[in-house]
Design a protein around this motif. Structure first.
Motif, PDB file in Angstrom:
ATOM      1  N   ASP A  41      -1.730  -5.077  39.467  1.00 36.46           N
ATOM      2  CA  ASP A  41      -0.396  -4.853  39.889  1.00 36.46           C
ATOM      3  C   ASP A  41       0.780  -5.565  39.095  1.00 36.46           C
ATOM      4  OD1 ASP A  41      -0.679  -7.681  40.624  1.00 36.46           O
ATOM      5  OD2 ASP A  41      -0.169  -7.213  42.724  1.00 36.46           O
ATOM      6  N   ARG A  42       0.349  -6.268  37.800  1.00 34.06           N
ATOM      7  CA  ARG A  42       1.171  -7.004  37.056  1.00 34.06           C
ATOM      8  C   ARG A  42       1.339  -6.651  35.277  1.00 34.06           C
ATOM      9  NH1 ARG A  42       3.647 -11.388  39.899  1.00 34.06           N
ATOM     10  NH2 ARG A  42       2.669 -11.655  41.936  1.00 34.06           N
ATOM     11  N   ILE A  43       2.377  -7.137  34.944  1.00 31.12           N
ATOM     12  CA  ILE A  43       2.511  -6.954  33.548  1.00 31.12           C
ATOM     13  C   ILE A  43       1.831  -7.902  32.815  1.00 31.12           C
ATOM     14  CG2 ILE A  43       4.302  -6.923  31.543  1.00 31.12           C
ATOM     15  CD1 ILE A  43       6.202  -5.910  33.904  1.00 31.12           C
ATOM     16  N   ALA A  44       0.682  -7.498  32.078  1.00 29.42           N
ATOM     17  CA  ALA A  44       0.130  -8.463  31.255  1.00 29.42           C
ATOM     18  C   ALA A  44       0.689  -8.879  29.866  1.00 29.42           C
ATOM     19  CB  ALA A  44      -1.554  -7.849  31.078  1.00 29.42           C
ATOM     20  N   ALA A  45       1.349  -7.742  29.376  1.00 30.56           N
ATOM     21  CA  ALA A  45       1.973  -7.983  27.805  1.00 30.56           C
ATOM     22  C   ALA A  45       3.036  -6.898  27.712  1.00 30.56           C
ATOM     23  CB  ALA A  45       0.913  -7.761  26.703  1.00 30.56           C
ATOM     24  N   VAL A  46       4.030  -7.277  26.937  1.00 32.50           N
ATOM     25  CA  VAL A  46       5.026  -6.377  26.711  1.00 32.50           C
ATOM     26  C   VAL A  46       5.559  -6.415  25.227  1.00 32.50           C
ATOM     27  CG1 VAL A  46       6.748  -7.643  28.067  1.00 32.50           C
ATOM     28  CG2 VAL A  46       7.234  -5.372  27.589  1.00 32.50           C
ATOM     29  N   GLY A  47       6.128  -5.595  24.505  1.00 31.97           N
ATOM     30  CA  GLY A  47       6.421  -5.934  23.267  1.00 31.97           C
ATOM     31  C   GLY A  47       6.350  -4.659  22.408  1.00 31.97           C
ATOM     32  N   ARG A  48       6.055  -4.836  20.975  1.00 32.60           N
ATOM     33  CA  ARG A  48       5.648  -3.765  20.169  1.00 32.60           C
ATOM     34  C   ARG A  48       4.355  -3.160  20.427  1.00 32.60           C
ATOM     35  NH1 ARG A  48      10.567  -1.916  17.617  1.00 32.60           N
ATOM     36  NH2 ARG A  48      11.609  -3.842  16.957  1.00 32.60           N
ATOM     37  N   TYR A  49       4.672  -1.865  20.325  1.00 34.79           N
ATOM     38  CA  TYR A  49       3.282  -0.989  20.987  1.00 34.79           C
ATOM     39  C   TYR A  49       2.022  -1.399  20.292  1.00 34.79           C
ATOM     40  CZ  TYR A  49       0.066   2.643  22.222  1.00 34.79           C
ATOM     41  OH  TYR A  49      -0.832   3.247  22.614  1.00 34.79           O
ATOM     42  N   ALA A  50       1.982  -1.573  18.838  1.00 34.78           N
ATOM     43  CA  ALA A  50       0.961  -1.889  18.116  1.00 34.78           C
ATOM     44  C   ALA A  50       0.570  -3.290  18.493  1.00 34.78           C
ATOM     45  CB  ALA A  50       1.226  -2.030  16.520  1.00 34.78           C
ATOM     46  N   ASP A  51       1.258  -4.272  18.957  1.00 35.68           N
ATOM     47  CA  ASP A  51       0.841  -5.486  19.206  1.00 35.68           C
ATOM     48  C   ASP A  51       0.315  -5.515  20.479  1.00 35.68           C
ATOM     49  OD1 ASP A  51       1.600  -6.395  16.947  1.00 35.68           O
ATOM     50  OD2 ASP A  51       3.656  -6.895  17.379  1.00 35.68           O
ATOM     51  N   GLY A 368      15.727 -14.434  46.033  1.00 36.83           N
ATOM     52  CA  GLY A 368      14.619 -15.436  45.769  1.00 36.83           C
ATOM     53  C   GLY A 368      13.135 -14.963  44.982  1.00 36.83           C
ATOM     54  N   ALA A 369      13.313 -13.798  44.443  1.00 35.83           N
ATOM     55  CA  ALA A 369      11.894 -13.042  44.104  1.00 35.83           C
ATOM     56  C   ALA A 369      11.994 -13.081  42.581  1.00 35.83           C
ATOM     57  CB  ALA A 369      11.768 -12.070  44.777  1.00 35.83           C
ATOM     58  N   GLU A 370      12.598 -13.906  42.032  1.00 31.87           N
ATOM     59  CA  GLU A 370      12.688 -13.753  40.417  1.00 31.87           C
ATOM     60  C   GLU A 370      11.552 -14.021  39.705  1.00 31.87           C
ATOM     61  OE1 GLU A 370      15.768 -14.884  36.869  1.00 31.87           O
ATOM     62  OE2 GLU A 370      15.862 -16.215  38.719  1.00 31.87           O
ATOM     63  N   SER A 371      10.562 -14.723  40.115  1.00 34.86           N
ATOM     64  CA  SER A 371       9.292 -15.128  39.574  1.00 34.86           C
ATOM     65  C   SER A 371       8.275 -13.782  39.731  1.00 34.86           C
ATOM     66  CB  SER A 371       8.538 -16.312  40.376  1.00 34.86           C
ATOM     67  OG  SER A 371       8.282 -15.952  41.783  1.00 34.86           O
ATOM     68  N   ASP A 372       8.777 -12.912  40.651  1.00 37.67           N
ATOM     69  CA  ASP A 372       7.897 -11.739  40.638  1.00 37.67           C
ATOM     70  C   ASP A 372       8.593 -10.422  39.992  1.00 37.67           C
ATOM     71  OD1 ASP A 372       5.487 -12.900  41.843  1.00 37.67           O
ATOM     72  OD2 ASP A 372       6.444 -13.080  43.794  1.00 37.67           O
ATOM     73  N   LEU A 373       9.866 -10.405  40.201  1.00 34.33           N
ATOM     74  CA  LEU A 373      10.237  -9.174  40.236  1.00 34.33           C
ATOM     75  C   LEU A 373      11.856  -9.476  39.278  1.00 34.33           C
ATOM     76  CD1 LEU A 373      10.263  -7.962  43.948  1.00 34.33           C
ATOM     77  CD2 LEU A 373       9.128  -7.005  41.835  1.00 34.33           C
ATOM     78  N   GLY A 374      12.530  -8.194  38.927  1.00 40.86           N
ATOM     79  CA  GLY A 374      13.706  -7.995  38.142  1.00 40.86           C
ATOM     80  C   GLY A 374      13.682  -8.079  36.911  1.00 40.86           C
ATOM     81  N   LEU A 381       5.472  -8.466  38.913  1.00 41.87           N
ATOM     82  CA  LEU A 381       4.858  -7.006  39.450  1.00 41.87           C
ATOM     83  C   LEU A 381       5.457  -5.924  38.421  1.00 41.87           C
ATOM     84  CD1 LEU A 381       5.377  -8.423  43.064  1.00 41.87           C
ATOM     85  CD2 LEU A 381       3.089  -7.565  42.029  1.00 41.87           C
ATOM     86  N   ALA A 382       4.608  -5.052  38.403  1.00 45.55           N
ATOM     87  CA  ALA A 382       4.975  -3.764  37.712  1.00 45.55           C
ATOM     88  C   ALA A 382       5.589  -3.054  38.330  1.00 45.55           C
ATOM     89  CB  ALA A 382       3.760  -3.500  37.067  1.00 45.55           C
TER      90      ALA A 382
END
Length: 421
Positions: A41-51, A368-374, A381-382
């Motif tokens: 349910d969470r984002i594991a990586a984000v960035g340039r697609y190839a990486d 107060g949910a900035e550690s999970d969302l936003g 969280l995705a």
């Protein structure tokens, strides 16, 4: 579950997209040719697609999701939501007349439509019969589809005060009564407290200017809520009433129809946010649809020019402004949803970058949910949405949200004609 059985979380790789979020107000550029790896349910990586693709594929099996050039942002957050709204008039009377079972289905349908519209988190600020708590439990358990719900339960009012006609409010009087009211909502599971401290546009026997709580009553609400770790937001119109509550530690103002530069400045100094709900003083089409009586329409629409002036004062003073429609978030209005139309009105005065902040990261910080969302960051969280046009160029891009994900689960995919839940 035994240690011998530990299934791998689902793994999705989003590609062919541009990623942007509210960090653009801090100077962060959108990520073009982007990839987002969702694990569970969470984002594991984000960035340039190839990486990102290389990292995701090295970790094992995954499903590729081609977003066909879409812009990806966090889901919208609507901070002034009523799933059981019942304004004066025939439409509101129909909702008031619902039994408990009908109301539950009505609210669940609204929650489903809200999530599909791209609003992945809401703050409910007065719902009937504590049905919001049951709805939240059902959504969290996966029994029905809907956004993440933060709720105030029933709003607190003085006897005969704003909104007393409906069971989405709780009448209280005196400091002891209001302390009990706060505790009763926290006991039910409230994340925050909502209190009506002035009249409004929907009370026939009051005016926007009518003060409705004495200082000792406002003090009782704010002190008790803060002692229990809950923030307080207040329905409020006139500057003098708002100013008094701000000095007592009020955390947020709903509407703020008649601010002054001095009160706005004090809100900024004290960190009191504003949810302006600009729609409520410019929505004749909505009122006509619900059969809202003429007296309320005149009061509401007549307050519009001063309402905009008040909003401008808040912006000039540096008040944190947050997206909230008051109308149901999903409601079709002026060619889009209420949430998006409100965002467009805000954007006209604060620009697209600040509007995106007001509709995503800003509300999440208040909650107060900035550690999970936003934001679209590793570990969060995705809760994501996608659209074809660039919302940083024009917030009207949100009119065409075509893909929605909540907690790593795709709940809407127009191109593949999927409505998963």
């Amino acid at each position: 579950m035994s240690a011998a059985y530990s299934p791998e979380p689902s793994s999705l790789l989003l590609g062919n997209c541009t990623v942007l979020d509210a960090r653009v107000v801090d100077g962060m550029d959108p990520v073009t040719d982007a990839g987002v790896w969702i694990r569970g349910d969470r984002i594991a990586a984000v960035g340039r697609y190839a990486d990102v693709a290389a990292e995701a594929r090295a970790a094992g099996a995954l499903t590729n999701v081609d977003l066909d050039g879409a812009y990806v942002t966090p889901g919208l957050v609507n901070m002034h939501t009523h799933f059981s709204l019942s304004l004066p008039g025939s439409g509101g009377d129909n909702v008031k007349g619902m039994g408990a079972y009908d109301l539950a289905h009505y609210m669940a349908d609204g929650a489903r439509r809200t999530l599909r519209s791209g609003v992945t988190t809401v703050r409910c600020v007065a719902e009937k019969d504590h049905a919001d708590f049951a709805l939240r439990r059902a959504i969290n358990a996966g029994r029905t589809s809907g956004p993440r719900i933060y709720t105030a339960g029933r709003a607190l009012v003085c006897t005969g005060g704003h909104g007393h006609e409906s069971n989405d409010t709780l009448e209280c009087d005196g400091p002891v009564g209001f302390r009990h009211g706060v505790r009763s909502q926290i006991k039910a599971g409230a994340d925050l407290i909502k209190v009506m401290i002035s009249g409004g546009i929907a009370g026939e026997h009051e005016s926007i200017h009518t003060p409705q709580l004495f200082t000792d009553e406002m003090t009782a609400v704010i002190e008790t809520a803060h002692a229990w770790g809950r923030k307080v937001t207040a329905h409020a119109g006139p500057a003098e009433v708002i100013g008094a509550a701000v000095e007592l530690g009020l955390d947020c103002v709903e509407h703020g129809y008649q601010l002054t530069p001095e009160v706005a400045a004090r809100m900024a100094e004290r960190g009191t946010a504003l949810v302006p709900t600009l729609l409520v003083t410019r929505c004749k089409e909505f009122f006509d649809e619900l059969g809202v009586p003429e007296w309320m329409q005149c009061r509401s629409l007549g307050a519009g020019p001063r309402h905009l002036e008040s909003f401008d004062m808040a912006i000039a003073a540096g008040v944190e402004v947050l997206l909230g429609s008051d109308m149901p978030p999903f409601w079709e209005f002026e060619g889009t949803t209420a949430s998006v139309r409100e965002l467009e009105y805000m954007s006209e005065r604060i620009g697209t970058a600040r509007a995106i902040h007001a509709g995503t990261r800003g509300p999440i910080r208040w909650l107060g949910a900035e550690s999970d969302l936003g934001t679209v960051e590793v570990g969060k969280l995705a809760d994501l949405i996608a659209m074809d046009a660039d919302p940083l160029a024009d917030t009207s891009a949100f009119r065409d949200v075509r893909w929605v994900m909540k907690g790593g689960q795709i709940v809407r995919d127009d191109q593949n004609q999927e409505d998963v839940r």
